[in-house]
Design an enzyme around this catalytic site. Structure first.
Site: not given
Ligand code: CAA
Length: 380
Positions: A124, A127, A131, A156, A340, A363
Site C-alpha cells: 500500500c 494514494e 501515484g 489501486w 478482424g 510499479e
Molecule cells: N534505492 C535507494 N535509494 C533511492 C533509490 C533506490 N532505488 N531511488 C531513490 N533513492 C533515494 C535517493 O538517493 C534520494 O536519497 P537522498 O535523499 O539521501 O539524496 C531519495 O531516495 C529521493 O530520491 P529522488 O530525489 O529520486 O526522489 P523523487 O521524489 O524525485 O522520486 C521516483 C523518485 C523514482 C520518481 C519515485 O517517486 C518513484 O519510483 N515513483 C514511482 C512510484 C511507483 O513505482 N509506484 C508503484 C506502486 S506499486 C503498484 O503499482 C501497485 C500494485 O499493486 C502493483
C-alpha cells in the site's frame, strides 16, 4: 564468465512453471477475465507447487529462490495469464519490504505463515492523489504509547479485498517529504480498515484492485517495519527487486502474443498464400522476436545484479520500461495480424493487448522508468 544458459535446476523450475501455465492457467484465462473474479483454485494450486512468494528465504520456510529463478517463474505464469500473475506477483511486492527491511522477529512472524498456507498480501504505497510522486504520500503515522496510529487513504491496491496483511507506507511528518516516510505491517483484523469496492478495469480483470481507508487504525510498535526516514529507502529498494518481476510479466505476455501470431500467420491465407509469406507480416514477427529477446536479456541482467548483491536500479528500470513498452507493441501487432478476428473476444489476442497496457502503468510508469534511467545516467 558470461552465460546465457540457465542451470539444470533453473531450467526444471522454469519448465514446471510453464507446464502449469499451459495446462492450468491458459485454458481458463478468458473465463476468469470475463467473470472478473479471483481464480482461487488455480492460485492455490500454484501456491502448492511453490510458484508463489518466490522472495521468501529458506530460513523462513520459503524456497530461497534466486531472483533469476523468480523472474523465470514470473515470465512463465504471465505467459499463462497476465491477470492471474498480477495476483501472485503482488504477494512478492508486499512481502519484499519485510524481506528487505524487517527484523528477525518480523520475518519469522509475518513471512513464515505465507509458506504454511495460501495467503494474499498487499503493498500500500499509492494514494488517490499520489501515484508517480510516491514521496508525496499523505497517509499519516503517529506514535501513541506503544502503538502507531494510521490515518489516510490508499488507491489501486492489488489483492486488497482478500489480503491477510498489508504493508503500508505513511508519513510521520509530511514537511520532511522522503525523510518523513515510514512503513508498517498491518494485519487485516485491525479495527478501522475500510476496504473499497472492486475497481472495474480494462484488463487484469480477474485480479482484485481496490481503494482502502485507514481510520485511526492502531498497530503495535512491533509492527513498525521502517521508522521515520527509513520507509522511503525500503520502498525504493523493493521496487528495484520487483521491477524485474513486472518486466518478466510483460515478457510472458509478449511471448504468448508472439506464439499466437506465428501460428496464425502460418495458417491464415490471403492473396492465395499464407500471411507468413507477406513481408508486412514477416517484419512484424521479426520485430516481436527481437524485442522479446532483448527484454529477456535486460531482465536476466537486472536479476543477476541483485543476486550478486549489486545495485540494479538503472537496469531494473530499463528492463521494466523496455519489456512493458515492447509487450504493448507486440500485443497490438498480434491483434493487427489477426485482423478482424484479433478484435473479437472469441480469439486470444485482444485480452493480451488489454492486459499489456497496465504493465506500462503500474510499479512506475514507463515515463518514471525513463526518469530513473536519466537520473542514474547523469549521476554515474
Ligand atoms: N534505492 C535507494 N535509494 C533511492 C533509490 C533506490 N532505488 N531511488 C531513490 N533513492 C533515494 C535517493 O538517493 C534520494 O536519497 P537522498 O535523499 O539521501 O539524496 C531519495 O531516495 C529521493 O530520491 P529522488 O530525489 O529520486 O526522489 P523523487 O521524489 O524525485 O522520486 C521516483 C523518485 C523514482 C520518481 C519515485 O517517486 C518513484 O519510483 N515513483 C514511482 C512510484 C511507483 O513505482 N509506484 C508503484 C506502486 S506499486 C503498484 O503499482 C501497485 C500494485 O499493486 C502493483
Amino acid at each position: 564468465m558470461i552465460s546465457f544458459e540457465l542451470s539444470s535446476e533453473e531450467k526444471d523450475i522454469r519448465e514446471m512453471a510453464l507446464k502449469f501455465a499451459r495446462n492450468e492457467m491458459m485454458p481458463k484465462a478468458h473465463e476468469w477475465d470475463h467473470k472478473g473474479e479471483m481464480p482461487f483454485d488455480i492460485l492455490k494450486k500454484a501456491w502448492s507447487l511453490g510458484l508463489m512468494n518466490t522472495c521468501i528465504p529458506e530460513t523462513y520456510g520459503g524456497n530461497g529462490f534466486s531472483t533469476l529463478t523468480a523472474v523465470n517463474i514470473c515470465e512463465a505464469l504471465a505467459y499463462g495469464c497476465m491477470g492471474m500473475n498480477t495476483i501472485m506477483m503482488a504477494n512478492d511486492l508486499a512481502l519484499l519490504p519485510i524481506v528487505i527491511g524487517g527484523s528477525e522477529e518480523q520475518k519469522k512472524k509475518f513471512l513464515t505463515p505465507f509458506t504454511e498456507s495460501f495467503k494474499l498480501a498487499s503493498f500500500c504505497l499509492t494514494e488517490p492523489g499520489n501515484g508517480s510522486d510516491a514521496a508525496g504520500i499523505t497517509t499519516t503515522f503517529k506514535k501513541e504509547g506503544n502503538n502507531i496510529v494510521i490515518n489516510g487513504e490508499k488507491m489501486w491496491i492489488t489483492n486488497a479485498g482478500y489480503a491477510d496483511l498489508f504493508v503500508v507506507y505513511g508519513t510521520f511528518d509530511k514537511s520532511k517529504k522522503h525523510k518523513g516516510i515510514g512503513a508498517v505491517i498491518v494485519e487485516k483484523e485491525r479495527a478501522g480498515i475500510e476496504i473499497g469496492k472492486p475497481e472495474k478495469k480494462m484488463g487484469h480483470r480477474c485480479s482484485d484492485t481496490r481503494g482502502m481507508r485507514f481510520n485511526n487504525v492502531k498497530v503495535p510498535i512491533e509492527n513498525l517495519l521502517a521508522d521515520e526516514g527509513h520507509g522511503w529507502k525500503v520502498a525504493m529498494k523493493t521496487l528495484d527487486h520487483s521491477r524485474p518481476l513486472v518486466a518478466s510479466s510483460a515478457l510472458g505476455g509478449a511471448q504468448c502474443a508472439y506464439e499466437h501470431s506465428v501460428k496464425y500467420a502460418k495458417e491464415r491465407k490471403q492473396f492465395d498464400t499464407t500471411l507468413m509469406n507477406h513481408q508486412a507480416v514477416q517484419f512484424m514477427i521479426a520485430e516481436m522476436s527481437m524485442k522479446i529477446e532483448a527484454s529477456r536479456l535486460l531482465i536476466w541482467k537486472a536479476a543477476h545484479l541483485l543476486d550478486q548483491g549489486l545495485k540494479n536500479t538503472k537496469i531494473a528500470s530499463m528492463a521494466k520500461a523496455f519489456a512493458s513498452d515492447s509487450c504493448m507493441q507486440i500485443t497490438t501487432d498480434a491483434v493487427q495480424i489477426f485482423g478482424g478476428y484479433g478484435y473479437s473476444v472469441e480469439y486470444p489476442v485482444e485480452k493480451l493487448m488489454r492486459d499489456a497496457k497496465l504493465i506500462q502503468i503500474y510499479e512506475g510508469t514507463s515515463q518514471i522508468q525513463r526518469l530513473v534511467i536519466a537520473r542514474e545516467s547523469f549521476s554515474e
